[in-house]
Design an enzyme around this catalytic site. Structure first.
Site, PDB file in Angstrom:
ATOM      1  CG  ASP B  97      74.532-102.280  66.522  1.00 33.08           C
ATOM      2  OD1 ASP B  97      75.428-102.646  65.788  1.00 33.08           O
ATOM      3  OD2 ASP B  97      75.123-102.765  67.830  1.00 33.08           O
ATOM      4  CD  GLU B  98      72.982-102.771  59.086  1.00 31.79           C
ATOM      5  OE1 GLU B  98      72.458-103.331  59.209  1.00 31.79           O
ATOM      6  OE2 GLU B  98      72.791-101.489  58.656  1.00 31.79           O
ATOM      7  CG  HIS B 117      65.575 -92.683  73.391  1.00 28.14           C
ATOM      8  ND1 HIS B 117      64.952 -92.977  74.307  1.00 28.14           N
ATOM      9  CD2 HIS B 117      67.199 -92.882  73.300  1.00 28.14           C
ATOM     10  CE1 HIS B 117      65.738 -92.945  75.553  1.00 28.14           C
ATOM     11  NE2 HIS B 117      67.341 -92.826  74.690  1.00 28.14           N
ATOM     12  CD  GLU B 118      69.700 -92.806  70.720  1.00 25.57           C
ATOM     13  OE1 GLU B 118      69.614 -94.255  71.249  1.00 25.57           O
ATOM     14  OE2 GLU B 118      70.721 -91.342  70.674  1.00 25.57           O
ATOM     15  CG  HIS B 121      70.514 -88.658  73.629  1.00 28.67           C
ATOM     16  ND1 HIS B 121      70.026 -88.679  74.767  1.00 28.67           N
ATOM     17  CD2 HIS B 121      69.917 -89.918  73.504  1.00 28.67           C
ATOM     18  CE1 HIS B 121      69.650 -89.499  75.668  1.00 28.67           C
ATOM     19  NE2 HIS B 121      69.672 -90.332  74.449  1.00 28.67           N
ATOM     20  CG  HIS B 127      68.822 -91.978  78.880  1.00 26.39           C
ATOM     21  ND1 HIS B 127      69.625 -92.549  79.323  1.00 26.39           N
ATOM     22  CD2 HIS B 127      68.233 -91.937  78.017  1.00 26.39           C
ATOM     23  CE1 HIS B 127      70.012 -93.582  78.365  1.00 26.39           C
ATOM     24  NE2 HIS B 127      69.194 -92.449  77.068  1.00 26.39           N
ATOM     25  CG  ASP B 326      35.026 -96.548  85.506  1.00 27.29           C
ATOM     26  OD1 ASP B 326      34.117 -96.656  84.979  1.00 27.29           O
ATOM     27  OD2 ASP B 326      34.913 -95.616  86.718  1.00 27.29           O
TER      28      ASP B 326
END
Lengths: 84, 365
Positions: B97-98, B117-118, B121, B127, B326
């Protein structure tokens, strides 16, 4: 008469929730009331599906945590079903 | 895995960047996308070659609103990008998305993270509901320099394309589960009534009024903080939390990082021989802060802003347990010292450990 602010907000929220579930949880866009079966309304069903996916409490209602998750910037691919 | 298990029938794929966003330098766009492809080629037999002027398997482009693929973008925020599953034509293609604020760092939306991420796909992944996974639907920033592909994503992509050809198989971070009996902590602090447990890239938040334990990336709240925080404590009086990693520390005032940090821990009076702090807590009654390094502890006077004389001392001499700490924090007067999967409840008045519990006992499992 102008709609009371709360009612207006509620309407906008519902519109937003509906659009989110249509985009990402394949809520049918044209669920007409007369098609509604005797069971749960589709929106609540899809909302539960979304809440389960994100590990939220499954209430079937657009509670604040659910809306907060819906407002997060995200990928345009649906979370369920095949995106073609 | 996307329904129907779509996958590329070949391992050597091509990609082409059709256009560029004016919001980033061209070279930065190239670099972000190249790095995103390497995320997947590092863990599979897949290879990706950039082409300039012919049809490629994966075409990447920036688009506005309705761009004729039945999935219009929605302007700033909301939907950031989408991609198509493997296949001919539009298959595998990635659209950004520009109207988003694309960047190469933590401001706006990091192009590398979104592209990685893309591409998941584009290669056939859908997902994941693992909040730490790259394929989790919502955006979360991680410093690209620190990015490691999580195990959940490695498992997914290797289920489709098989393992990497590398001699040593790559592995990735696993998202902590609050009720995992083996869970240990890097650091723990209170923060305005909550208890924050740090683990790797994550923080687990225990709010007194919420049942659920919330797991977030540290970078979600503090993008400039590193992962792997090693010690932390709250100075309730000053509404400050100090966070330590190696020889540096940061100060939060409320929820915001105070400008001018990180500073070196030697600023607090540690000698140069101390390289890191393992744990810390502030005693709310005396106002003294206790630091733990190796098998010793230090005491810092918050009013004088200096280390007390006569320290470090052996942990066993004061806390009665010969352990390395710790993480530590104080709640309702008791001090909780964490060592691996066990925590020790120390009563500063009786000067002895009064109880031993599982480290995860704070989560309502």
């Amino acid at each position: 008469f102008p709609v009371a602010p709360e009612a207006e907000d509620e309407r906008k929220t519902l519109q937003f929730v509906e659009s989110y579930l249509q985009n990402f949880y394949s809520l049918q866009r044209d669920h007409q009331p007369h098609l509604r079966n005797k069971g749960e309304n589709p929106l609540a069903t899809k909302l539960k599906e979304m809440q389960a996916f994100f590990g939220l409490q499954v209430t079937g209602k657009p509670d604040p945590e659910t809306l907060e998750m819906m407002k997060k910037p995200r990928c345009g691919i649906p979370d369920v079903e095949q995106y073609v | 895995i996307t329904t129907g298990n779509p996958k590329w029938k070949k391992n050597n794929l091509t990609y082409r960047i059709l256009n560029y966003t004016p919001k980033m330098r061209r070279a930065d766009v190239d670099a972000a996308i190249r790095k995103a492809f390497s995320v997947w080629s590092n863990v599979t037999p897949l290879t990706f070659q950039k082409v300039e002027d012919k049809e490629a398997d994966i075409m990447l482009s920036f688009a506005y609103r309705d761009h004729y693929d039945n999935s219009p973008f929605d302007g700033p925020n909301g939907q950031l990008a989408h991609a198509f599953q493997p296949g001919e034509g539009i298959g595998g293609d990635v659209h950004f998305d520009e109207e988003e604020a694309w960047t190469k760092d933590g401001r706006g939306y990091n192009l590398f993270i979104v592209t990685a991420h893309e591409l998941g796909h584009s290669l056939g992944l859908s997902h994941s509901n693992d909040p730490g996974a790259l394929m989790y639907p919502t955006y979360s920033y991680t410093d690209p320099k620190e990015f490691l592909l999580p195990q959940d994503d490695i498992d997914g992509i290797q289920a489709i394309y098989g393992r990497s050809n590398a001699a040593v198989q790559p592995t990735g971070p696993i998202t902590p589960q609050a009720c995992d009996p083996n869970l240990t902590f890097d650091a723990i602090t209170t923060l305005r009534g909550e208890i924050i447990f740090f683990k790797g890239r994550y923080m687990l938040r225990r709010h007194p009024e919420r049942i659920e334990t919330e797991i977030n990336f540290i970078s979600l709240f503090w993008p400039t903080l590193p992962s792997g925080i090693q010690a932390a404590y709250e100075n309730v009086e000053r509404d400050e939390v100090l966070l330590f990693k190696e020889d540096k520390y940061w100060v939060l005032n409320g929820y915001n990082i105070v400008p001018g940090y990180p500073k070196q821990i030697y600023h607090l009076g540690f000698p140069k021989t101390v390289k890191r702090v393992n744990a810390a807590y502030n005693d709310e009654t005396t106002g003294k802060t206790y630091f733990f390094t190796a098998d010793r502890y230090w005491r810092y006077d918050e009013k004088k802003k200096s280390m007390d004389h006569g320290y470090p001392r052996k942990i066993v001499s004061h806390f009665g347990k010969k352990i390395r700490v710790d993480a530590a924090f104080q709640e309702n007067g008791y001090v909780y010292l964490f060592h691996g999967k066990t925590q020790f409840q120390f009563d500063p008045h009786a000067k002895q450990i009064v109880r031993e519990m599982e480290s995860i006992s704070w989560f309502r499992c």
